[in-house]
Design a protein around this motif. Structure first.
Motif, short mmCIF file in Angstrom:
data_model
loop_
_atom_site.label_atom_id
_atom_site.label_comp_id
_atom_site.label_asym_id
_atom_site.label_seq_id
_atom_site.Cartn_x
_atom_site.Cartn_y
_atom_site.Cartn_z
N PHE A 342 0.84 -1.21 0.00
CA PHE A 342 0.00 0.00 0.00
C PHE A 342 0.87 1.26 0.00
O PHE A 342 0.71 2.16 -0.83
CB PHE A 342 -0.90 0.00 1.24
N ASN A 343 1.84 1.31 0.91
CA ASN A 343 2.63 2.53 1.11
C ASN A 343 3.51 2.89 -0.09
O ASN A 343 3.91 4.04 -0.25
CB ASN A 343 3.50 2.40 2.36
N SER A 344 3.79 1.88 -0.93
CA SER A 344 4.66 2.15 -2.08
C SER A 344 3.97 3.07 -3.09
O SER A 344 4.61 3.62 -3.99
CB SER A 344 5.05 0.83 -2.76
N SER A 345 2.65 3.27 -2.93
CA SER A 345 1.92 4.08 -3.92
C SER A 345 2.06 5.58 -3.66
O SER A 345 1.72 6.39 -4.52
CB SER A 345 0.45 3.70 -3.92
N SER A 346 2.53 5.99 -2.48
CA SER A 346 2.58 7.42 -2.16
C SER A 346 3.62 7.72 -1.08
O SER A 346 3.92 6.86 -0.25
CB SER A 346 1.18 7.86 -1.69
N ARG A 347 4.13 8.94 -1.11
CA ARG A 347 5.08 9.35 -0.06
C ARG A 347 4.35 9.60 1.25
O ARG A 347 4.96 9.64 2.31
CB ARG A 347 5.75 10.68 -0.46
N PHE A 348 3.05 9.84 1.17
CA PHE A 348 2.32 10.28 2.37
C PHE A 348 1.29 9.28 2.88
O PHE A 348 0.98 9.27 4.06
CB PHE A 348 1.64 11.62 2.10
N GLY A 349 0.75 8.47 1.98
CA GLY A 349 -0.26 7.50 2.40
C GLY A 349 0.36 6.36 3.20
O GLY A 349 1.27 5.68 2.71
N ARG A 350 -0.10 6.17 4.42
CA ARG A 350 0.44 5.09 5.27
C ARG A 350 -0.72 4.27 5.82
O ARG A 350 -1.57 4.77 6.57
CB ARG A 350 1.26 5.69 6.44
N LEU A 351 -0.71 2.98 5.44
CA LEU A 351 -1.84 2.12 5.83
C LEU A 351 -1.89 1.96 7.35
O LEU A 351 -0.88 1.70 8.00
CB LEU A 351 -1.68 0.74 5.16
N GLN A 352 -3.09 2.12 7.90
CA GLN A 352 -3.27 1.98 9.36
C GLN A 352 -4.00 0.69 9.73
O GLN A 352 -3.66 0.04 10.70
CB GLN A 352 -4.07 3.17 9.91
N SER A 353 -5.03 0.37 8.97
CA SER A 353 -5.82 -0.83 9.31
C SER A 353 -6.68 -1.26 8.12
O SER A 353 -6.91 -0.48 7.19
CB SER A 353 -6.73 -0.53 10.51
#
Ligand code: ADP
Length: 600
Positions: A342-353
């Motif tokens: 998931f996180n590889s798609s954006s510098r800011f998006g961080r998966l939480q749950s």
């Protein structure tokens, strides 16, 4: 002079016939009566009534005298042209009264006949006139644009309308405002858009000039529909800035006034909060709440949670297989793998749950992630798409039915947002001193606590409310959203709010709080980058991305939203508790220009 003009201005005949009008107006208030009531300059002086009455009496008496003299002369075969002195005087007086009456009543009558526009003139003129006549005939109790402190007022309907904007210049509708500087080349393009040869949507890419494309589209639209867009400005917007981002096929923009509430003292800082609204009283009301909060040392807030959500729906051949994916997603080891995908798609998006819900063989996967300073719908959608592609390898029998399966839930009232939160979840509180409640809010702690229990808690429970345990959170949320370039459609869940009021310090002071689980805001992306909206964000000190601490600008904006909601709740609840609502609206809707008169 248009018919609108005639109906809005007190014409002399109507004024002179004041007595009959008065009698009529007992049943149906006429526009004339409204204006005369509101604007003393429009009242007809009393002596004019006397002069008119005398002229009318003289006219008919002299007419009767002259006709009877004429009849006697015919009977006695006397020559008609031989006049006695009284007859001569009567003829002269008759002529004088005729000229006076014609001058007073006749000119406007003939003008109205000659200048009446054709019946097929622009629809909006007719519409406006119908509205005015309905108001006049039915005495409709409906307020114009500035009407409410909250949703309450539309229900209360206490304020007799002033026929819309009596002194506004009538819209020029006979000719539309052709964009300045149309070239021969432009005329050819307009003709081809009107003929349907060139699709309107392709103008930007064909011409390579967004402003010119908008001007041509606008002109073609006016010619095609025969409807004027006068009043919808074309100039003043950077059309390049909305291309591919904010709005397709633009023809202009709508103007919404921006007012400032504040200073809002929140977490030790002061904010001047921009509110874009056409609702009278709203800014003044929020401003009064800010004043009460500031006098008590300010409000404080906490961001409880920060995560945007997206929930695709997937289908399997059996409920068992759907459950297998659910268990797979809930395993902490698998979560590690999926979050790196998931996180590889954006510098800011961080998966939480990822929270799952099953309906038969269908599975709903509610992803939640932090999104930096962006509101984050695009960001999360990209991340979710990456994960779904990845999962497809281990679950080849999984059918992704939709990247959004409404368990997110975006722009719809839903318990999942109310309970789990979406975007920023914020709680904001203040203690308002008893004497501030009395002096600024003009009510008492006891009355506020009781009304809050009856209205915001019990009343909303009786109504089966979903997140609507407040007085008018959506008023504040939407006005800030429009001013700062948020997605105004997200006011649905962003306005979820429970307002609590309790007496503290031995019942002397008021503890007030708002808890808002789904404030969806960003300071980058979407409409936030447009010039006006960006200026409003700048005023709040949260413009753009925060480089040192990504996400802190958008979180700060969410606390400001909650802080102003707190102010709005305080003010409206106080107005209701003090029975001030009607008074305040009468003042505003009577066009009182001095806001301080109401807010103080
Ligand atoms: P949204 O996801 O709200 O629809 P966009 O995807 O349109 O927003 O805009 C976010 C964009 O801004 C992304 O491309 C992101 O990389 C960029 N960006 C730059 N700085 C930040 C930041 N501090 N927080 C979030 N996004 C940022």
């Amino acid at each position: 002079m248009s018919t609108m003009d005639v109906s809005r201005r007190p014409s002399k005949p109507a004024a002179a016939a004041g007595s009959s009008l008065d009698a009529k107006s007992k049943h149906s208030p006429s526009p004339l009566k409204y204006y005369a009531d509101e604007d003393p300059s429009l009242k007809v002086p009393a002596f004019l009534y006397l002069v008119n009455a005398s002229a009318i009496c003289a006219f008919f008496t002299l007419l009767y005298y002259l006709l009877s003299r004429w009849r006697e002369k015919i009977r006695s075969a006397s020559p008609l042209h031989v006049l006695s002195a009284p007859e001569l005087a009567a003829i002269l007086a008759f002529a004088a009264s005729s000229v006076y009456l014609l001058g007073f009543f006749g000119v406007e009558f003939f003008q109205s006949l000659l200048l009446r526009p054709p019946s097929d003139i622009w629809a909006d003129d007719g519409e406006e006139e119908r509205v005015v006549s309905v108001v006049a005939e039915e005495g409709a109790l409906k307020a114009p644009c500035g009407q409410a402190l909250d949703e309450e007022t539309t229900k209360l309907e206490f304020d007799p309308v002033k026929p819309a904007a009596p002194k506004a210049k009538p819209v020029e509708t006979e000719k539309w405002d052709e964009p300045i500087g149309l070239t021969e080349e432009d005329e050819k393009v307009i003709a081809s858009v009107v003929a349907g040869t060139t699709p309107s949507y392709s103008l930007e890419s064909k011409l390579g000039d967004c402003r010119r494309a908008a001007a041509i589209r606008r002109e073609a639209l006016q010619r095609k529909t025969g409807k004027s867009l006068a009043g919808l400005p074309l100039e003043g917007l950077d059309y390049d800035s909305i291309l591919g981002q904010c709005c397709e096929m633009p023809v202009g923009y709508v103007q919404i006034p921006v007012g400032i509430a504040g200073p809002l003292v929140l977490d030790g800082r002061e904010y001047s909060v921009p509110m874009a609204t056409t609702e009278g009283c709203l800014v003044a009301s929020a401003n009064r709440g800010c004043k009460a909060i500031a006098l008590c040392g300010g409000a404080s807030s906490v961001v409880l949670r920060d995560g945007m959500t997206r929930a695709p729906v997937v289908r399997f051949g059996s409920a068992k297989r759907a459950a297998e994916l659910k268990f797979y997603l809930e395993s902490p080891a698998n979560f590690e793998v999926l979050s790196s995908v998931f996180n590889s798609s954006s510098r800011f998006g961080r998966l939480q749950s990822i929270k799952c819900a099953i309906a038969g063989k269908n599975l709903y996967l509610r992803f939640s992630c932090s999104t930096g300073d962006a509101m984050g719908m695009n960001m999360i959608s990209k991340g979710v798409q990456n994960v779904m592609d990845f999962l497809q390898k281990d679950f080849p029998d999984m059918d992704v039915m939709g990247i959004s399966g409404n368990f997110c839930s975006d722009k719809k009232p839903a318990a999942v947002n109310w309970i789990e939160g979406r975007g920023k979840s914020v709680v904001c509180e203040a203690v308002i001193k008893g004497d501030v409640v009395r002096k600024v809010l003009k009510t008492s702690v006891e009355a506020l606590v009781e009304l809050n229990m009856l209205k915001n808690l019990t009343g909303s429970a009786m109504a089966g409310a979903l997140g609507g345990f407040n007085a008018h959170a959506s008023n504040i949320v939407t006005a800030i959203y429009i001013a700062t370039g948020q997605d105004p459609a997200q006011n649905v869940e962003s306005s979820h709010c429970i307002t609590m009021m309790e007496a503290v310090n031995d019942g002397k002071d008021l503890h007030v709080s708002v808890t808002m689980p789904s404030i969806e805001v960003g300071t980058v992306g979407g409409g936030t980058q447009l010039a006006s909206q960006s200026a409003c964000l700048n005023l709040l000190g949260v413009k753009g991305a925060n480089r040192e601490a990504p996400g802190s600008n958008s979180r700060l904006l969410a606390t400001v939203v909650a802080g102003l909601v707190l102010a709005g709740e305080l003010s409206l609840m106080s107005a209701l508790a003090a029975g001030q609502l009607v008074k305040s609206h009468m003042k505003y809707n009577r066009a009182n220009k001095d806001v301080s008169k109401v807010s103080s």
